[in-house]
Design an enzyme around this catalytic site. Structure first.
Site, PDB file in Angstrom:
ATOM      1  CB  THR A   1      64.451 112.180  34.968  1.00 25.55           C
ATOM      2  OG1 THR A   1      63.313 113.007  35.116  1.00 25.55           O
ATOM      3  CG2 THR A   1      64.082 110.751  35.319  1.00 25.55           C
TER       4      THR A   1
ATOM      5  CE1 TYR B   1      52.414 107.450  45.742  1.00 25.04           C
ATOM      6  CE2 TYR B   1      51.906 109.280  47.209  1.00 25.04           C
ATOM      7  CZ  TYR B   1      51.927 107.918  46.948  1.00 25.04           C
ATOM      8  OH  TYR B   1      51.463 107.035  47.885  1.00 25.04           O
TER       9      TYR B   1
ATOM     10  CE1 TYR C   1      60.427 115.792  30.806  1.00 27.85           C
ATOM     11  CE2 TYR C   1      61.540 115.833  32.929  1.00 27.85           C
ATOM     12  CZ  TYR C   1      61.238 115.186  31.756  1.00 27.85           C
ATOM     13  OH  TYR C   1      61.748 113.937  31.500  1.00 27.85           O
TER      14      TYR C   1
ATOM     15  NE  ARG D   1      61.596 109.145  33.751  1.00 31.50           N
ATOM     16  CZ  ARG D   1      62.267 108.162  34.348  1.00 31.50           C
ATOM     17  NH1 ARG D   1      61.993 107.859  35.607  1.00 31.50           N
ATOM     18  NH2 ARG D   1      63.197 107.488  33.708  1.00 31.50           N
TER      19      ARG D   1
ATOM     20  CE  LYS E   1      63.217 116.343  28.842  1.00 33.49           C
ATOM     21  NZ  LYS E   1      64.104 115.800  29.909  1.00 33.49           N
TER      22      LYS E   1
ATOM     23  CB  ILE F   1      65.909 118.500  27.329  1.00 30.27           C
ATOM     24  CG1 ILE F   1      65.814 120.039  27.265  1.00 30.27           C
ATOM     25  CG2 ILE F   1      66.567 118.061  28.631  1.00 30.27           C
ATOM     26  CD1 ILE F   1      65.067 120.676  28.429  1.00 30.27           C
TER      27      ILE F   1
END
Length: 290
Positions: A43, A106, A131, A136, A159, A201
Site C-alpha cells: 500500500t 471492494y 495481510y 482498507r 501482517k 511491516i
C-alpha cells in the site's frame, strides 16, 4: 526467516514514472541501516496505481539490489484472484522470498470467498504472508479462516493491521506458535511483540530504519526498557506519518531526511497538508532525525 524491522517501501516517482535510480538508493540505504527484510509494491508503495510492468520492475530492482542480504516480500495483493495469481508468479520469477496478500477488497466476499482467493495463491510454490487490513479492504480474515489457511503448506504468517492486539493471542492459539505474526501498525508494535509477534511491516522504517531496527532488536532480546524508550522516541513519527493520506506524509518525511529524494505522488494521491507537514517536521525533530 522473516522478522524484525521490515519497511513497506515507498515507490519513488519522477515525472510520473518509477524513479529506478532513487529506488536503488533507497533499498541500499535500508539494508545499510539495518532493516531485516523489504516489502516493495505494498500500500505504501502505491501499488494500486502501478502498471503490471512497473510492478514487475519494482520487485526486480528490489531483489537485484538486496542480493540476498535480506529477504524481499513482494506485495501481490489484488481483488481479482487471477490477477493476484499473476502477480505472485511475477514475484516468484523475480526471486522474491515471499508474497504478501490481502483478502479481496471492494468485492467483499464472505469467509468462503476469502479462503478461495488466498488458497489459490497459496497453491504456487512461494511462501505466502497474509495481510489483514480491514480498514482498507472492508473485509476481515476471521481467526477461524486464518487457522484454516495456516494449515496450507505455503501460508507462513500474517501482517496484522486489524488494530486489535487481542488477535495476536487468538491467532497464536488457533494457528500455532510457528505461525509468523508481524504487526502492520507501528504504534502497536511494542505490545504486539510482547504478545508473541516477531516484527513489523512498517511505514516509519522508511524514514527511521536504524531506530526501527534497534527497537525491534530490543523487543526480540527482551530489553523492554530500551524498547519503551525507543517507542517513545518514535511514537510522534508513527502518528505524523498518518496525519494525512498515506504515503503523502512519509514521502515528505523522506524528502527531509534523504537529500534529493522526491516527494512526488501518483494520482489520486496528493501532497500532505501544511498541518501534516508541520506534524512530520516536529516528529522528525523529536526523533533526532532532522
Amino acid at each position: 526467516m522473516f522478522f524484525g524491522s521490515i519497511p513497506a517501501l515507498v515507490t519513488p516517482f519522477s515525472g510520473n514514472c518509477v524513479d529506478e535510480d532513487s529506488l536503488r538508493g533507497l533499498v541500499e540505504w535500508q539494508i545499510a541501516e539495518g532493516s531485516n527484510a523489504l516489502v516493495p509494491c505494498g500500500t505504501t508503495g502505491e501499488a494500486a496505481t502501478l502498471s503490471i510492468d512497473e510492478h514487475r520492475r519494482v520487485v526486480e530492482i528490489t531483489v537485484e539490489i538486496a542480493r540476498g542480504r535480506v529477504p524481499v516480500i513482494a506485495g501481490c495483493g489484488s481483488n481479482n484472484t487471477a490477477h493476484a495469481v499473476e502477480l505472485t508468479k511475477i514475484a516468484k520469477a523475480a526471486g522474491a522470498a515471499a508474497a504478501l496478500h490481502v483478502p479481496p477488497y471492494y468485492n467483499r466476499p464472505n469467509q468462503d470467498g476469502i479462503y478461495l482467493h488466498l488458497s489459490a495463491v497459496a497453491d504456487l510454490d512461494i511462501p505466502i504472508i497474509l495481510y489483514n487490513v480491514p480498514s482498507r479492504t472492508i473485509t476481515d480474515i476471521s481467526v477461524e479462516t486464518m487457522a484454516k489457511l495456516a494449515r496450507l503448506p505455503n501460508v507462513v504468517g500474517v501482517k496484522d493491521a486489524t488494530g486489535n492486539l487481542a488477535r495476536v493471542s487468538a491467532q497464536r492459539l488457533a494457528c500455532g506458535e510457528q505461525f509468523l505474526q508481524l504487526s502492520g501498525n507501528d504504534d502497536m508494535a511494542l505490545g504486539f511483540n510482547a504478545m508473541g509477534g516477531r516484527g513489523c511491516i512498517s511505514v516509519s522504517a522508511n524514514v527511521a530504519p536504524r531506530l526501527c531496527s534497534q527497537f525491534q532488536e530490543a523487543t526480540r532480546e527482551g530489553r523492554w526498557d530500551e524498547a519503551l524508550e525507543l517507542q517513545d522516541r518514535l511514537f510522534p513519527l508513527h502518528a505524523a506519518l498518518f496525519s494525512d493520506a498515506s504515503p503523502g506524509p512519509v514521502k515528505y518525511a523522506l524528502s527531509r531526511v534523504r537529500e534529493g529524494f522526491s516527494a512526488e505522488l501518483r494520482a489520486p494521491m496528493t501532497p500532505p497538508s501544511a498541518a501534516s507537514k508541520t506534524a512530520v517536521d516536529a516528529a522528525l525533530a523529536h526523533a533526532g532525525l532532522a
